[in-house]
Design a protein around this motif. Structure first.
Motif, PDB file in Angstrom:
ATOM      1  N   GLU A   8       0.843  -1.183   0.000  1.00  0.00           N
ATOM      2  CA  GLU A   8       0.000   0.000   0.000  1.00  0.00           C
ATOM      3  C   GLU A   8       0.886   1.244   0.000  1.00  0.00           C
ATOM      4  O   GLU A   8       1.785   1.368   0.817  1.00  0.00           O
ATOM      5  N   GLY A   9       0.618   2.132  -0.947  1.00  0.00           N
ATOM      6  CA  GLY A   9       1.381   3.365  -1.046  1.00  0.00           C
ATOM      7  C   GLY A   9       2.482   3.314  -2.092  1.00  0.00           C
ATOM      8  O   GLY A   9       3.194   4.293  -2.282  1.00  0.00           O
ATOM      9  N   ASP A  11       3.721   3.994  -5.365  1.00  0.00           N
ATOM     10  CA  ASP A  11       3.139   4.885  -6.371  1.00  0.00           C
ATOM     11  C   ASP A  11       4.065   5.229  -7.533  1.00  0.00           C
ATOM     12  O   ASP A  11       3.768   6.136  -8.297  1.00  0.00           O
ATOM     13  N   ALA A  39       0.696  -3.507  -7.269  1.00  0.00           N
ATOM     14  CA  ALA A  39       1.204  -3.163  -5.930  1.00  0.00           C
ATOM     15  C   ALA A  39       1.392  -4.434  -5.102  1.00  0.00           C
ATOM     16  O   ALA A  39       0.891  -4.565  -4.003  1.00  0.00           O
ATOM     17  N   GLU A  65      11.512   3.242   1.077  1.00  0.00           N
ATOM     18  CA  GLU A  65      10.236   3.935   0.856  1.00  0.00           C
ATOM     19  C   GLU A  65       9.401   3.865   2.131  1.00  0.00           C
ATOM     20  O   GLU A  65       8.508   3.024   2.261  1.00  0.00           O
ATOM     21  N   GLU A  67       6.942   5.326   3.356  1.00  0.00           N
ATOM     22  CA  GLU A  67       5.481   5.493   3.308  1.00  0.00           C
ATOM     23  C   GLU A  67       4.730   4.237   2.884  1.00  0.00           C
ATOM     24  O   GLU A  67       3.521   4.158   2.999  1.00  0.00           O
ATOM     25  N   ILE A  68       5.442   3.236   2.387  1.00  0.00           N
ATOM     26  CA  ILE A  68       4.796   2.003   1.923  1.00  0.00           C
ATOM     27  C   ILE A  68       4.470   1.110   3.126  1.00  0.00           C
ATOM     28  O   ILE A  68       5.292   0.903   4.000  1.00  0.00           O
ATOM     29  N   VAL A  69       3.249   0.575   3.114  1.00  0.00           N
ATOM     30  CA  VAL A  69       2.805  -0.346   4.160  1.00  0.00           C
ATOM     31  C   VAL A  69       2.706  -1.739   3.538  1.00  0.00           C
ATOM     32  O   VAL A  69       2.029  -1.921   2.524  1.00  0.00           O
TER      33      VAL A  69
END
Length: 73
Positions: A8-9, A11, A39, A65, A67-69
């Motif tokens: 998730e995240g 991009d 993703a 990264e 911000e990636i979950v």
């Protein structure tokens, strides 16, 4: 053993490539694929090493990264 995760995240395609290349360098991981469009992260390692491979991969992703979950699929 193969494990699949949702990223998730995620991009950008460059980020996916950067993550895949970094994880690929981990010796205990037999194969890794990061699919930007879906993703998705797929890791393959020996059953006895899969948990360690997952934790190492999550650490790499967090470092590259933040911000990636990473979520189980």
């Amino acid at each position: 053993m193969i494990k699949k995760f949702r990223l998730e995240g995620l991009d950008c395609a460059n980020c996916a490539s950067k993550i895949e290349n970094a994880i690929r360098k981990v010796e205990i991981i037999d194969s890794v694929t990061v699919d930007f469009m879906a993703a998705k992260l797929v890791i393959e390692a020996e059953e006895s090493e899969i948990e360690e491979a997952i934790e190492i991969s999550k650490g790499i992703i967090k470092k590259l990264e933040p911000e990636i979950v990473v979520k189980k699929r």
